[in-house]
Design an enzyme around this catalytic site. Structure first.
Site, PDB file in Angstrom:
ATOM      1  N   GLY A 106     -18.137  -3.599 -15.436  1.00  0.00           N
ATOM      2  CA  GLY A 106     -17.956  -4.350 -14.167  1.00  0.00           C
ATOM      3  C   GLY A 106     -18.774  -4.029 -13.113  1.00  0.00           C
ATOM      4  O   GLY A 106     -19.567  -2.821 -13.338  1.00  0.00           O
ATOM      5  N   LYS A 156     -13.579  -4.752   2.978  1.00  0.00           N
ATOM      6  CA  LYS A 156     -14.345  -3.268   2.431  1.00  0.00           C
ATOM      7  C   LYS A 156     -16.091  -3.484   2.966  1.00  0.00           C
ATOM      8  O   LYS A 156     -16.653  -2.795   3.213  1.00  0.00           O
ATOM      9  CB  LYS A 156     -14.313  -2.895   1.216  1.00  0.00           C
ATOM     10  N   ALA A 196     -16.013  -2.259  -6.639  1.00  0.00           N
ATOM     11  CA  ALA A 196     -15.417  -0.983  -6.968  1.00  0.00           C
ATOM     12  C   ALA A 196     -16.631  -0.428  -7.783  1.00  0.00           C
ATOM     13  O   ALA A 196     -16.780   0.908  -7.502  1.00  0.00           O
ATOM     14  CB  ALA A 196     -14.047  -1.376  -7.851  1.00  0.00           C
ATOM     15  N   THR A 238      -8.977  -1.683   3.116  1.00  0.00           N
ATOM     16  CA  THR A 238      -8.525  -2.133   1.932  1.00  0.00           C
ATOM     17  C   THR A 238      -9.361  -3.662   1.727  1.00  0.00           C
ATOM     18  O   THR A 238      -9.668  -4.309   2.475  1.00  0.00           O
ATOM     19  CB  THR A 238      -7.323  -1.852   1.062  1.00  0.00           C
ATOM     20  N   SER A 246       0.905  -1.161   0.118  1.00  0.00           N
ATOM     21  CA  SER A 246      -0.066  -0.162  -0.075  1.00  0.00           C
ATOM     22  C   SER A 246       0.790   1.270   0.051  1.00  0.00           C
ATOM     23  O   SER A 246       1.892   1.216   0.734  1.00  0.00           O
ATOM     24  CB  SER A 246      -1.135  -0.285   1.325  1.00  0.00           C
ATOM     25  N   ASP A 272     -14.113   6.078  -1.970  1.00  0.00           N
ATOM     26  CA  ASP A 272     -13.745   5.806  -3.317  1.00  0.00           C
ATOM     27  C   ASP A 272     -14.446   6.550  -4.342  1.00  0.00           C
ATOM     28  O   ASP A 272     -13.684   7.029  -5.357  1.00  0.00           O
ATOM     29  CB  ASP A 272     -13.743   4.216  -3.447  1.00  0.00           C
TER      30      ASP A 272
END
Ligand code: ATR
Length: 278
Positions: free
Chosen positions: A128, A67, A132, A63, A16, A103
């Protein structure tokens, strides 16, 4: 002055860039703080959260793969984070754990900075429909996106996300498309403001290209949420598309996390430099 404690939990988390980025901001503002990498096996999530509270952490980033599961251990969840089922920033306030999703904000700022395009009134195609896309989609409907098109290999996942997003904001027109319907997709892509690659395809260097290049036209705006320059971005750039990788999103989600924790304006340029150096 006592040192404030922050960190990031994930598995794995050692690569990270967040510690470098967040410490640059704490140092710039003269805040006495630490930001730790906290590797957390999925089996240890509950105990790690308990330990962080008892050790006096003021907040932390979350992360992959935590999440969604972190939500079980929080007291209050921001609405967009609840809708997306994704939390990437936790703040400890008077002993209560608050969960936020930053995000989507990060993606919004990256799109604004790179393409000068606003979410409000815009049309966006997500390639997708996993975690995310859900995090970004919830932020986008909240911010007044006019239209969202969800394209996913597993169509039922896209349909479930559409339903959740529309329950949150019925004003955004949301449609679901199959990835193999190339003719229809080509026409749709010509009409959108930005295409957002949100699958995990491209994370590994030898992955195939997720979005068929024949669907992309010159001057299309394309974001890949993956932090590095994927083969998709390299090829799209050659075709004349405007492309941006996920680093801008990483920067701005971090800046928003910082602001949630400290109540101060994040020194974004310092954080950007730290990210590109780190
Ligand atoms: P999450 O982010 O929710 O953990 P994931 O399994 O990592 O989910 O997948 C994220 C996204 O990448 C999903 O849209 C997923 O498509 P499916 O819903 O059809 O699984 C997509 N994805 C992952 N591998 C893929 C592949 N080989 N081809 C196409 N899409 C893929």
């Amino acid at each position: 002055m006592t040192k404030s404690k922050y960190g990031i939990i994930g598995w794995p988390v050692k690569h990270s860039r967040s510690p470098h980025m967040q410490m640059s901001a704490f140092n710039k503002l003269g805040i006495n703080a630490q930001y730790d990498l906290i590797p957390t096996n999925p089996n240890d999530l509950k105990s790690t959260v308990g330990n962080l509270v008892s050790e006096g952490y003021s907040g932390w980033n979350v992360t992959v793969p935590h999440k969604t599961n972190i939500i079980d251990y929080l007291d209050e969840i921001q609405t967009a984070a609840r809708v997306s089922g994704s939390v990437n920033a936790v703040s400890v306030r008077n002993g209560k754990l608050w969960g936020f999703s930053t995000d989507g904000y990060g993606l919004e700022m990256s799109i604004k900075e790179s393409f000068d395009i606003n979410i409000e009134g815009g049309k966006f195609l997500f390639w997708g429909s996993g975690g995310a896309a859900a995090a970004a989609g919830a932020h986008f409907v909240n911010a007044g996106a006019a239209e969202i098109i969800l394209v996913n290999r597993t169509i039922s996942k896209a349909q479930a996300l559409k339903q959740r997003l529309n329950e949150f904001n019925a004003d955004t027109k949301i449609t679901v498309e199959q990835p193999d319907q190339h003719a229809a997709l080509k026409t749709l892509i010509e009409r959108v403001s930005v295409v957002i690659q949100s699958t995990s395809v491209g994370l590994n260097v030898d992955d195939p290209i997720s979005i068929p290049l024949e669907l992309l036209g010159e001057s299309l705006c394309l974001v890949d949420m993956i932090y590095s320059e994927t083969t998709l971005l390299k090829e799209a750039k050659k075709m004349g598309c405007n492309v941006v990788d996920g680093k801008g999103m990483l920067l701005h989600q971090g800046a928003k996390s910082f602001e949630i924790w400290t109540g101060k304006t994040a020194p974004v340029d310092v954080m950007r430099q730290a990210l590109s150096a780190g």
